[in-house]
Each structure stands twice: as C-alpha cells, then as structure tokens.
Motif scaffolding. Structure first.
Motif, mmCIF file in Angstrom:
data_model
loop_
_atom_site.group_PDB
_atom_site.id
_atom_site.type_symbol
_atom_site.label_atom_id
_atom_site.label_comp_id
_atom_site.label_asym_id
_atom_site.label_seq_id
_atom_site.Cartn_x
_atom_site.Cartn_y
_atom_site.Cartn_z
ATOM 1 N N TRP A 78 0.854 -1.187 0.000
ATOM 2 C CA TRP A 78 0.000 0.000 0.000
ATOM 3 C C TRP A 78 0.884 1.230 0.000
ATOM 4 N N ARG A 80 1.116 5.620 0.668
ATOM 5 C CA ARG A 80 0.526 6.870 1.165
ATOM 6 C C ARG A 80 1.578 7.962 1.100
ATOM 7 N N ALA A 83 -0.604 13.214 4.141
ATOM 8 C CA ALA A 83 -1.786 12.884 4.934
ATOM 9 C C ALA A 83 -2.829 12.114 4.137
ATOM 10 N N ALA A 84 -2.508 11.717 2.917
ATOM 11 C CA ALA A 84 -3.473 10.985 2.088
ATOM 12 C C ALA A 84 -3.768 9.611 2.687
ATOM 13 N N SER A 85 -4.862 9.008 2.247
ATOM 14 C CA SER A 85 -5.236 7.684 2.725
ATOM 15 C C SER A 85 -4.378 6.613 2.063
ATOM 16 N N LEU A 86 -4.226 5.478 2.747
ATOM 17 C CA LEU A 86 -3.510 4.344 2.165
ATOM 18 C C LEU A 86 -4.284 3.792 0.977
ATOM 19 N N ALA A 87 -3.572 3.427 -0.071
ATOM 20 C CA ALA A 87 -4.190 2.816 -1.245
ATOM 21 C C ALA A 87 -3.330 1.659 -1.707
ATOM 22 N N ASN A 88 -3.966 0.541 -2.093
ATOM 23 C CA ASN A 88 -3.212 -0.603 -2.596
ATOM 24 C C ASN A 88 -2.456 -0.185 -3.851
#
Length: 248
Positions: A78, A80, A83-88
């Motif tokens: 994943w 990031r 401050a962005a969200s985790l993404a696969n």
C-alpha cells in the motif's frame, strides 16, 4: 543448524517514482535455508525527502520454503504520501533459489520478483539477479547484483541496475548490528551520470527470538530495522525501513 544464504539485490537503476516498486531499494532481500518454514511477513518503509511530503509503504505477505533450495513469498503493498489515505499499489510474487549450501567460501543465490502495479500505466516490474554472502567469524558480508525492467508501459523502459550490500556483526541471535546500503545507477549498459545516480547507506539492527519449548521448534519472531541516508530519485533523503516476521 540453520544457515544463512543471503539473497540481496545489486540493482543499478534510477527509480522513476516513489510508489511501491521492487523492495530491493528498501530491504536487504535475504533467504534462510530452513526447509518447511512459513512466515507471516510485515514490512514498512518511509522516505523523508527534502521539501516533499513523507511517503510510506506498508507491505503484508506470506512466505514458505518447501525445500532447502526454494523460497517463495506473495505480498501486497500500500502507498501513502503525506496525509493521504492508504491505497493498494502493488502485488508481488518473489521466488529465490539457493544455488549453494555452504560448500564454498561464498554462498550464491538467485533472486526473482514479479511486481504487478495496480496503476495500469506502470505495468509489471520484473527483477532478477545473483546474491552473495560470506562470513568471517561472526562478521557476515552480503553483496548483491540485480536487474529490473518495467513492462507494459509506453514508452518501454530499459533494463535498470541496482545494488545492495550489508556488513553485520552477529553478537547473538537476538541482536545483530551493522551497516547496509542501496543504490541505483541507471541503464544496465549505460550508467547515469553521478548527479543522476542514487546511493544510500546507514546503520541496521536485526535479530531472532525463538519461541516454543523444544530446540526443534521453528516458531520465532524475526525483526530488522535500518535508517539509510543519501540520494533517492536524485534528491537528498533519509529512508527508515523495518520488517517483522512470525515464523512457524
């Protein structure tokens, strides 16, 4: 008696982005001659680049060594930034093959990895190459060579080269310490200029805590952490990486 036969990647190439690429730029790829061992494997690295948000890539996988020669692992990554969200960001299938088993002064292994990026524009990364390890008493030295190419992209990329190295002192099974380094040099047949190359080095620590009441028990907690400083994608950066495994 368990024997290390390290697989590490000497990759000489310029990373094209800070997304989760092949782990050879952040972890010393290693393999244990421990037939039948399985592990739940958690890894994470964070890069701290001047004037840019911190990038973090956690990874979770499962590994198995069906015999003393072949190590295989599948893991997900994943990504990031700031401050962005985790993404696969990727799925990786790693296969490593021990070619020697202590009969020579230097152990040799072949490391391979297929890395499928979830971003279709980045395609599939394939890396491969030899890894070497030798020992001088309690001192263990690893030097490794690796090639990487990304497929299914436009325009097509050329084969890149990277490297890894490590020297560590095995004070006791629970505590080993030393230094390690990583670098990317550019195209395999035409290295980049010094200004465009990336090189990082710094301290590391690792160890193994055995679990179970018998000497034959394969249950253990393994850890590794490092902080390297230098250039990443031509920018000055510090990179912290850690790995925690439950072996059984």
């Amino acid at each position: 008696m368990q024997k290390f036969a390290l697989i590490a990647t000497f990759s000489l190439g310029l990373l094209t982005s800070l997304t989760a690429q092949a782990g050879s730029g952040y972890y010393l790829v290693s393999i244990y001659e421990n037939e039948g061992e399985k592990t739940i494997d958690f890894k994470s690295w964070s890069s701290f680049i001047d004037n840019r948000p911190t990038s973090t890539v956690p990874e979770l996988g499962f590994s198995y060594m069906p015999n003393k020669t072949w190590y295989t692992e599948v893991y997900a990554s994943w990504f990031r930034r700031g401050a962005a969200s985790l993404a696969n960001s990727a799925w990786t299938w790693q296969n490593d093959f021990l070619l020697t088993h202590g009969q020579y002064p230097v152990d040799l292994a072949l490391h391979t990895s297929f890395n499928k990026n979830t971003d279709s524009s980045r395609g599939v990364d394939f890396e491969f190459g030899p890894a070497m390890q030798t020992e001088f008493g309690r001192l263990q030295v690893n030097t490794n060579l690796f090639l990487e190419r990304t497929y299914q992209t436009s325009p097509a990329t050329r084969m890149q080269m990277k490297y890894q190295w490590q020297t560590k002192y095995r004070y006791r099974p629970e505590l080993e310490f030393g230094v390690q380094g990583f670098g990317e040099l550019g195209n395999w047949d035409s290295w980049s200029t010094q200004a465009l190359q990336s090189h990082r080095a710094g301290p590391m620590v690792s160890g193994t805590f055995r679990l179970g009441s018998t000497a034959e028990s394969q249950q253990a907690i393994k850890y590794e952490a490092s902080y390297v400083v230098g250039k990443l994608n031509t920018r000055h950066a510090g990179v912290f990486s850690m790995r925690l495994q439950y072996a059984f």
